[in-house]
Design a protein around this motif. Structure first.
Motif, PDB file in Angstrom:
ATOM      1  N   ASP A 164       0.804  -1.219   0.000  1.00  0.00           N
ATOM      2  CA  ASP A 164       0.000   0.000   0.000  1.00  0.00           C
ATOM      3  C   ASP A 164       0.836   1.267   0.000  1.00  0.00           C
ATOM      4  O   ASP A 164       0.324   2.371   0.220  1.00  0.00           O
ATOM      5  N   GLY A 165       2.136   1.113  -0.269  1.00  0.00           N
ATOM      6  CA  GLY A 165       3.045   2.258  -0.256  1.00  0.00           C
ATOM      7  C   GLY A 165       3.857   2.337   1.013  1.00  0.00           C
ATOM      8  O   GLY A 165       4.877   3.033   1.061  1.00  0.00           O
ATOM      9  N   GLU A 166       3.413   1.621   2.061  1.00  0.00           N
ATOM     10  CA  GLU A 166       4.130   1.624   3.335  1.00  0.00           C
ATOM     11  C   GLU A 166       4.399   0.212   3.844  1.00  0.00           C
ATOM     12  O   GLU A 166       5.489  -0.089   4.308  1.00  0.00           O
ATOM     13  N   GLU A 174     -10.675  -7.384   0.115  1.00  0.00           N
ATOM     14  CA  GLU A 174     -11.269  -6.443  -0.833  1.00  0.00           C
ATOM     15  C   GLU A 174     -11.057  -5.005  -0.370  1.00  0.00           C
ATOM     16  O   GLU A 174     -10.751  -4.119  -1.178  1.00  0.00           O
ATOM     17  N   GLU A 175     -11.195  -4.747   0.917  1.00  0.00           N
ATOM     18  CA  GLU A 175     -10.993  -3.400   1.452  1.00  0.00           C
ATOM     19  C   GLU A 175      -9.543  -2.974   1.308  1.00  0.00           C
ATOM     20  O   GLU A 175      -9.244  -1.825   0.928  1.00  0.00           O
ATOM     21  N   GLU A 176      -8.604  -3.872   1.589  1.00  0.00           N
ATOM     22  CA  GLU A 176      -7.178  -3.549   1.477  1.00  0.00           C
ATOM     23  C   GLU A 176      -6.771  -3.290   0.034  1.00  0.00           C
ATOM     24  O   GLU A 176      -5.860  -2.491  -0.231  1.00  0.00           O
ATOM     25  N   ARG A 177      -7.445  -3.943  -0.916  1.00  0.00           N
ATOM     26  CA  ARG A 177      -7.081  -3.775  -2.329  1.00  0.00           C
ATOM     27  C   ARG A 177      -7.426  -2.387  -2.858  1.00  0.00           C
ATOM     28  O   ARG A 177      -6.914  -1.977  -3.900  1.00  0.00           O
ATOM     29  N   LYS A 178      -8.275  -1.628  -2.142  1.00  0.00           N
ATOM     30  CA  LYS A 178      -8.660  -0.296  -2.619  1.00  0.00           C
ATOM     31  C   LYS A 178      -7.470   0.657  -2.640  1.00  0.00           C
ATOM     32  O   LYS A 178      -7.419   1.567  -3.462  1.00  0.00           O
ATOM     33  N   ASN A 179      -6.536   0.475  -1.723  1.00  0.00           N
ATOM     34  CA  ASN A 179      -5.349   1.335  -1.671  1.00  0.00           C
ATOM     35  C   ASN A 179      -4.074   0.563  -2.002  1.00  0.00           C
ATOM     36  O   ASN A 179      -2.981   0.990  -1.643  1.00  0.00           O
ATOM     37  N   ALA A 200       1.639  -4.023 -11.256  1.00  0.00           N
ATOM     38  CA  ALA A 200       2.033  -3.078 -10.215  1.00  0.00           C
ATOM     39  C   ALA A 200       1.985  -1.646 -10.726  1.00  0.00           C
ATOM     40  O   ALA A 200       2.048  -1.386 -11.929  1.00  0.00           O
ATOM     41  N   ASP A 201       1.880  -0.730  -9.775  1.00  0.00           N
ATOM     42  CA  ASP A 201       1.828   0.697 -10.083  1.00  0.00           C
ATOM     43  C   ASP A 201       3.187   1.325  -9.805  1.00  0.00           C
ATOM     44  O   ASP A 201       3.388   2.013  -8.802  1.00  0.00           O
ATOM     45  N   GLN A 202       4.156   1.024 -10.688  1.00  0.00           N
ATOM     46  CA  GLN A 202       5.496   1.583 -10.622  1.00  0.00           C
ATOM     47  C   GLN A 202       6.118   1.366  -9.239  1.00  0.00           C
ATOM     48  O   GLN A 202       6.565   2.304  -8.578  1.00  0.00           O
ATOM     49  N   VAL A 203       6.137   0.111  -8.819  1.00  0.00           N
ATOM     50  CA  VAL A 203       6.692  -0.260  -7.519  1.00  0.00           C
ATOM     51  C   VAL A 203       8.210  -0.400  -7.639  1.00  0.00           C
ATOM     52  O   VAL A 203       8.699  -1.084  -8.546  1.00  0.00           O
ATOM     53  N   PRO A 204       8.986   0.216  -6.746  1.00  0.00           N
ATOM     54  CA  PRO A 204      10.456   0.102  -6.823  1.00  0.00           C
ATOM     55  C   PRO A 204      10.921  -1.353  -6.808  1.00  0.00           C
ATOM     56  O   PRO A 204      10.333  -2.199  -6.129  1.00  0.00           O
ATOM     57  N   VAL A 207      11.642  -2.915  -3.408  1.00  0.00           N
ATOM     58  CA  VAL A 207      10.410  -3.189  -2.657  1.00  0.00           C
ATOM     59  C   VAL A 207       9.781  -4.491  -3.154  1.00  0.00           C
ATOM     60  O   VAL A 207       9.325  -5.327  -2.360  1.00  0.00           O
ATOM     61  N   MET A 208       9.775  -4.670  -4.460  1.00  0.00           N
ATOM     62  CA  MET A 208       9.212  -5.893  -5.040  1.00  0.00           C
ATOM     63  C   MET A 208      10.004  -7.118  -4.576  1.00  0.00           C
ATOM     64  O   MET A 208       9.412  -8.124  -4.139  1.00  0.00           O
ATOM     65  N   TYR A 209      11.320  -7.034  -4.645  1.00  0.00           N
ATOM     66  CA  TYR A 209      12.148  -8.189  -4.264  1.00  0.00           C
ATOM     67  C   TYR A 209      11.939  -8.561  -2.802  1.00  0.00           C
ATOM     68  O   TYR A 209      11.735  -9.737  -2.469  1.00  0.00           O
ATOM     69  N   GLU A 210      11.992  -7.578  -1.910  1.00  0.00           N
ATOM     70  CA  GLU A 210      11.856  -7.865  -0.482  1.00  0.00           C
ATOM     71  C   GLU A 210      10.474  -8.456  -0.178  1.00  0.00           C
ATOM     72  O   GLU A 210      10.335  -9.360   0.655  1.00  0.00           O
ATOM     73  N   GLY A 211       9.445  -7.979  -0.882  1.00  0.00           N
ATOM     74  CA  GLY A 211       8.103  -8.529  -0.686  1.00  0.00           C
ATOM     75  C   GLY A 211       8.018  -9.989  -1.099  1.00  0.00           C
ATOM     76  O   GLY A 211       7.364 -10.802  -0.428  1.00  0.00           O
ATOM     77  N   ILE A 212       8.690 -10.332  -2.203  1.00  0.00           N
ATOM     78  CA  ILE A 212       8.689 -11.730  -2.666  1.00  0.00           C
ATOM     79  C   ILE A 212       9.367 -12.633  -1.645  1.00  0.00           C
ATOM     80  O   ILE A 212       8.885 -13.733  -1.348  1.00  0.00           O
TER      81      ILE A 212
END
Length: 706
Positions: A164-166, A174-179, A200-204, A207-212
């Motif tokens: 969500d950017g943070e 569904e609620e979490e997917r809104k942001n 994705a919306d231009q995710v660094p 950030v993508m790697y650490e999330g995976i």
């Protein structure tokens, strides 16, 4: 009738909590004639997954005949299909993509020499918007095959990664997917990642790697649950007839003809390579067919294994088939505006891969209507990918669109979706078709680049340009080598096609296909690093030089659009009884007019003046004067002792009472105004009978003419 629990003596249920929601898998009650069946529930999303295998291998094939079907049922979301037949027809595009999402991580984990038909069917019975039906089906498919008697080197499990950017979101609701700024689907075994699919919306990149990496840990409980099922109820794997292959002959060819195959492969021209291979086959036939009369029955597999050995040997030594460096991109070229009459066009060439992308703009009414189990009911941006046989030099008639073409088209959509302008800023439906003219690897990534250029050529104000690139892999034990911009032979004989698209700000799409049993984290990290550098290079070196920014004006042939907003209560007046009013406006101006329930009106025509004329007509129809505003209108009617009717807008009259004409007493209206005169008036409000009131003397005072 007496029913006892003896009817289902093998019934068992396995349960855990998975990211805050219950996940259960039931066996021993449904579809008992299959090799295995699992009823999997995640939240209230319910999918029946079955695995069946044929008793005998299929003759005359050199591949593993696996079929994965994701069967969406509209009753799962409480809807009746919208077709004339009112029943489900061929799978929707999202259902095809869901099938591929499950197929891709599982296929490499089956024995490569298995030739028995295996069918995995996922019947979606109900959908809980908080729990992904694709992830539910993937988990069920893995469990069903794992507990069956079908040979399988699993299990796998799946999870959706959000951000969500943070903070990261795992299987977001569904609620979490809104942001949410990304939907990244990850499939993995206990130790390795086997599939990544992301929008994705231009995710660094970091950030993508650490999330995976974190997502891999989060899906471990599901793998543990499937392991428990296998331990308790798993069937012994059946023995199968291994695909026949003359290993002795192959080793002879490796010993005696390997250098000849190296010569065949040592060129960057696909046509030259194929010509050399054909000569090599003729030579081998003459030399060995008498001793090995069934030689040609194994030739396809011989070629595959021998060429793979060559490619692997070279790549591990730092040598590529076409002589490039490991981090070197093939020669690039792009051209825009080359097709007349269309709204936007671009030709993108990378080596021998070439894609022509053509953009079309239309009114929002031409957006695609969707009839699926997913939330999305309409799609404004569409991308379609075509790869005809001539693109690979094959003489083969065209057939209907295949799953691969659907998948590649959807990948380009995902890559561009984040940068498509909002409908409020650009009220158009957008379609781009990418025609693959020549294919030698990475056509989907070429389509991403070509689509970006075609949209910019069409004047679509993209938020940022997007480039796509692929990364390959070759491994030897724990040693591995990655390389950028894979061509066809490297894709075919390599172990990975890691496709990444993005802007300079971050990633917009990922699709990872493997031919091995998965990737360790360090390989993924390196793939992100080299694809980031490559997409920056493609943007700067070629794309932005050809067209630095979207064109300021649309093509002459493109529809021009004007958007206005009216009071929804006035929609009926604009449409008119039986549609007479809107039909007359359309006939008079030649414009296409779309009206939304919220009062948004979109007026389109290739002639902007026609759009303006239609807008003026609509504004006149819905005209509502503002209290205190001055209007200059024509006197349409006079009642001598009562007042004058002044037209404030076409067909919209208001009466100025005789006492409000002048500051002095007026005996009759004609002493001040006559029909046809023009005068300033001030709108003073609406009386209790709904009539508009105006004052000429108040207007004169405000204008300083009193």
């Amino acid at each position: 009738m007496i029913i006892t629990n003896k009817q289902f003596p093998n019934y068992k249920k396995y349960e855990i909590m998975y990211e805050g929601r219950p996940l259960s898998m039931e066996v021993g009650k449904m579809a008992e004639l299959c090799n295995a069946a699992v009823l999997v529930k995640y939240g209230e999303t319910t999918v029946l997954v079955t695995c069946t295998a044929s008793a005998r291998p299929k003759d005359g094939i050199d591949y593993f005949p696996l079929a994965v079907d994701f069967n969406e049922k509209l009753y799962a979301v409480g809807r009746i299909p919208g077709s004339f037949m009112r029943r489900e027809g061929k799978p929707s595009l999202p259902a095809v993509l869901a099938s591929r999402l499950i197929d891709r991580p599982m296929r490499p984990l089956f024995p490569s020499d298995l030739r028995n038909d295996v069918v995995i069917a996922c019947e979606v019975l109900s959908v809980d918007r908080d729990c992904s039906p694709e992830i539910t089906a993937m988990i069920g498919a893995s469990a069903a095959v794992s507990i069956s008697d079908v040979p399988f080197n699993g299990p796998i499990a799946g999870i959706v990664l959000g951000w969500d950017g943070e903070k990261y979101l795992f299987n977001p609701t569904e609620e979490e997917r809104k942001n949410n700024r990304m939907i990244t689907t990850i499939a993995a075994t206990h130790k390795k990642i086997v599939m990544i699919e992301s929008e994705a919306d231009q995710v660094p990149d970091d950030v993508m790697y650490e999330g995976i990496v974190q997502a891999h840990e989060h899906l471990q409980p599901v793998l543990d649950l499937i392991d428990k099922m296998v331990e308790e109820i798993g069937k012994p794997k059946f023995e199968y007839e291994h695909a026949s292959f003359d290993e002795e002959l192959f080793q002879t060819l490796v010993a005696n003809e390997f250098e000849g195959m190296e010569y065949c492969m040592d060129t960057d021209d696909k046509n030259v390579r194929e010509a050399r291979v054909n000569e090599w086959i003729t030579k081998i036939q003459e030399k060995y067919e008498e001793e090995h009369p069934d030689l040609m029955n194994y030739m396809d597999e011989i070629l595959y294994k021998l060429q793979k050995m060559v490619v692997k040997k070279w790549l591990l030594a730092g040598k590529r088939v076409d002589g490039r460096q490991m981090n070197e991109i093939r020669p690039l070229a792009t051209e825009v505006g080359l097709i007349p009459k269309v709204h936007g066009s671009a030709l993108f060439t990378r080596g021998q891969t070439q894609v022509l992308s053509i953009a079309t703009l239309a009114t929002l009414s031409e957006s695609q209507k969707l009839d699926t189990i997913w939330e999305e009911e309409e799609k404004r941006f569409m991308h379609h990918y075509n790869m005809p046989a001539y693109s690979t030099g094959e003489a083969r008639a065209s057939r209907s669109t295949g799953r691969r073409e659907y998948g590649h088209g959807a990948l380009v959509e995902k890559a561009l979706e984040a940068v498509i302008p909002d409908v409020e800023d650009f009220p158009y439906a957008i379609r781009v078709v990418s025609e693959v003219l020549s294919s030698n690897g990475s056509t989907s990534q070429g389509s991403i680049c070509g689509t970006t250029m075609a949209l910019m050529d069409a004047g679509v104000p993209l938020k940022a340009p997007v480039a796509g690139i692929s990364c390959g892999l070759i491994q030897d034990g724990d040693d591995f080598t990655t390389f950028i911009d894979i061509q066809g032979v490297e894709d075919f004989h390599g172990e990975m096609d890691f496709k990444v698209a993005g802007t300079k700000a971050g990633i917009t799409a990922i699709q990872m296909d493997l031919k091995n049993d998965g990737l360790k984290h360090e390989i993924i990290k390196e793939a992100f690093a080299i694809t980031k550098e490559a997409r920056f290079q493609i943007l700067d070196a070629i794309m932005l030089k050809a067209l630095p920014e979207p064109r300021k004006e649309l093509a002459k042939s493109a529809p021009k659009m004007i958007q206005i907003k009216i009071n929804p209560d006035k929609i009926r007046e604009v449409i008119g009884s039986g549609g007479k009013v809107i039909q007359k406006i359309t006939a008079d101006t030649g414009c296409k007019i779309d009206i939304n329930d919220d009062g948004s009106i979109f007026i389109a025509s290739t002639d902007i003046d026609a759009c303006r004329a239609a807008r003026k007509t609509i504004e006149d129809i819905v005209f509502e004067p503002e209290v205190g505003a001055l209007y200059y209108g024509e006197v349409k009617r006079v009642i001598s002792n009562l007042g004058a009717f002044v037209e404030l807008a076409p067909g919209k009259d208001a009466m100025c009472h005789i006492k409000d004409l002048e500051f002095k007493r007026t005996e009759k209206v004609e002493d001040v105004l006559n029909v046809g005169d023009h005068t300033w008036v001030k709108f003073t409000g609406v009386d209790d009978r709904g009539r508009w009131n105006i004052s000429r003397k108040d207007a004169l005072r405000e204008r300083g003419e009193a």
